[in-house]
Design an enzyme around this catalytic site. Structure first.
Site, PDB file in Angstrom:
ATOM      1  N   SER A  75       4.703  -2.464   4.071  1.00  0.00           N
ATOM      2  CA  SER A  75       3.778  -3.585   4.177  1.00  0.00           C
ATOM      3  C   SER A  75       2.978  -3.488   5.455  1.00  0.00           C
ATOM      4  O   SER A  75       3.294  -2.716   6.355  1.00  0.00           O
ATOM      5  CB  SER A  75       4.551  -4.902   4.165  1.00  0.00           C
ATOM      6  OG  SER A  75       5.220  -5.022   5.400  1.00  0.00           O
ATOM      7  N   LYS A  76       1.934  -4.298   5.486  1.00  0.00           N
ATOM      8  CA  LYS A  76       1.006  -4.259   6.605  1.00  0.00           C
ATOM      9  C   LYS A  76       1.685  -4.575   7.938  1.00  0.00           C
ATOM     10  O   LYS A  76       1.267  -4.107   8.981  1.00  0.00           O
ATOM     11  CB  LYS A  76      -0.133  -5.248   6.325  1.00  0.00           C
ATOM     12  CG  LYS A  76      -1.353  -5.012   7.192  1.00  0.00           C
ATOM     13  CD  LYS A  76      -2.621  -5.255   6.434  1.00  0.00           C
ATOM     14  CE  LYS A  76      -3.844  -4.977   7.283  1.00  0.00           C
ATOM     15  NZ  LYS A  76      -4.253  -3.573   7.272  1.00  0.00           N
TER      16      LYS A  76
END
Ligand code: GLU
Length: 508
Positions: free
Chosen positions: A262-263
């Site tokens: 994920s970011k």
């Protein structure tokens, strides 16, 4: 005759393109190309609230830049205006609302779907109650039992409604996933999925199934997160009396700590990787290996080879760790093989961004610290110094900065190699200076520099490190750098002598 292979990449325009989606797009592309099939780009924008302005244009641009050409789908013209190509359009779901409406009506008519008039408050309450009882959130079926007359009355009163899938209460839904094998789910665990929302927009599930059927998609290749939705899709295919496409779900991408990529843990947008100077082909080669096993030791493949070798039987089930070091390694391999002209062209923007040079014309540049004019060929030599070592293009600025600054700054101790004395280092620099001063500018090549200095070391009985280390540091100011002959050639006689002088001064 077997059906033509047709795959699609069906992103939702919710912002950036995640590397996981790039992998999905690429596998779809490879599978289609490998089988002489069609690869299609369809935009799934049924969730209006998640739409991000500009993301369709951006998607098209990135797919194009990555070389993932599709034969049908959404395209943009010169002015970035969205249009489309192909015979199965529209390829954007918001332009297909009439089509979904027609199919929803058919499902209702045949009793595979029903109107649900439950209010949001009721649904929220139901959910809360289910949560408190630790049950999976699911619609309780209240409106399933409404008879035709009740439904008509509510519709006449303009009561807001959604349309839900009437999932059978008994039996199982089964399908063969090309990666995960046989999947069998009890229907009673499947929710009566909303197919059409109160605003008349279909949900992803309905639109996806209708479109895959009408667009004659033969293989649905998508992320593992969609595996739990697939039984609902199979039920829909059955309700319509359509043959379902084949499904292949791709393993999750994981951070090194095994959490979902994920970011929060770093870059995940394809654009970020490109901005850092990962080459498109290297990025594709890297994502190919995230979940697909070539069954050989080889790891670097040309674009053609990737198409030739890709098959769905090589896709793993286990999640793949996204290892940036591996990406660096692959990128470095690609950089090494690049044509120097091409590589230099790609490096120029990074040199400008690091404020080392500025562009004067398309072939002329200026070194910012000295105002000296240089040309493209000179930049090519500078870039060549790093071609073997560079992991990504964005490193070029930092690593060749020493060439462009007026005189490098460093601690004088750095000039001293191992146990030699400062005095010796100074003497060796002086000898080097005298020798190089004699070398004519027109003979100033790395080979000649090497020859002259090797002779000097032989004549004076100086160890290689004791002569070349102080010289290299005087020229670069760095602990690690390309060798002194290569650097010397690029800097040219005048700068070399000035930098040696500075080293001598420091050691006095
Ligand atoms: N629109 C879905 C997504 O963005 C596509 C899923 C699918 O391929 O069916 O992931």
């Amino acid at each position: 005759m077997s059906k033509k292979i047709r795959t699609r990449f069906a992103p939702s325009p919710t912002g950036y393109l995640h590397v996981g989606s790039l992998r999905t797009a690429f596998y779809n592309y490879l599978f289609a190309k490998h089988n002489n099939g069609d690869f299609i780009l369809r935009i799934e924008n049924t969730d209006k609230s998640r739409y991000v302005e500009g993301s369709i244009e951006n998607l098209v641009k990135i797919l194009d830049f990555m070389g993932l050409q599709y034969s049908e789908g959404i395209v943009t013209d010169k002015d970035e205006k969205i249009s489309q190509k192909g015979n199965f359009g529209p390829y954007i779901q918001s332009k297909r609302l009439e089509i979904y409406k027609k199919y929803v009506d058919e499902l209702i008519k045949n009793d595979y779907a029903y109107f649900c008039f439950c209010s949001q408050e009721r649904l929220d309450e139901m959910r809360k109650d289910q949560q408190a009882r630790k049950l999976a959130p699911m619609y309780d079926g209240k409106c399933r039992g409404l008879d035709k007359k009740e439904v008509q009355e509510l519709l006449n009163k303009k009561t807001p409604f959604v349309v839900r899938l009437k999932v059978p209460n008994d039996d199982f839904t089964e399908f063969d996933d090309l990666v995960y094998g046989k999947i069998r789910i009890a229907n009673k665990t499947t929710d009566d999925q909303v197919l059409m929302k109160s605003d008349g927009y279909p949900t992803y599930h309905l639109a996806n199934v209708v479109d895959d059927h009408l667009m004659e998609i033969s293989h649905v290749i998508r992320g593992e997160e969609w595996l739990p939705s697939t039984p609902k899709h199979i039920l829909l295919y059955k309700a319509f009396g359509w043959e379902a496409p084949k499904f292949a779900h791709l393993p999750l991408l994981l951070n090194p700590d095994k959490s979902k990529l994920s970011k929060r843990q770093g870059d995940v947008a394809v654009e970020d990787f490109l901005n850092q100077g990962y080459l498109p082909e290297a990025l594709l080669n890297f994502v190919l290996l995230l979940g697909w096993n070539p069954k050989t030791e080889e790891e670097i493949f040309s674009f053609e080879e990737m198409i030739k070798r890709f098959d769905l039987s090589g896709v793993n089930k286990a999640g793949s760790i996204f290892n940036t070091e591996k990406l660096d390694w692959i990128n470095r391999n690609y950089i090494r093989k690049m044509d120097p002209d091409e590589l230099t062209k790609l490096c120029v923007p990074y040199l400008i961004e690091t404020k080392l040079i500025k562009e004067v014309s398309s072939i002329k540049y200026q070194i910012l610290s000295t105002a000296e004019e240089i040309n493209f060929d000179y930049l090519k030599k500078v870039v060549a110094l790093e071609q073997e070592r560079m992991k990504k293009l964005s490193e070029i600025g930092e690593s060749v900065k020493f060439i462009f600054i007026d005189k490098p700054d460093y601690e004088k101790e750095l000039l001293i190699w191992k146990k030699m004395t400062a005095e010796k280092a100074k003497n060796n620099l002086e000898l080097t200076y005298q020798e190089l001063e004699k070398l004519d500018e027109k003979d100033w090549t790395k080979n000649n520099l090497e020859e002259v200095l090797r002779k000097l070391m032989e004549r004076e009985g100086i160890k290689t490190g004791e002569l070349l280390w102080p010289l290299r540091v005087a020229l670069t100011g760095l602990k690690g750098s390309p060798g002194p002959f290569e650097v010397g050639e690029v800097l040219g006689k005048e700068k070399v002598l000035r930098r040696i002088e500075k080293g001598i001064e420091l050691l006095k």
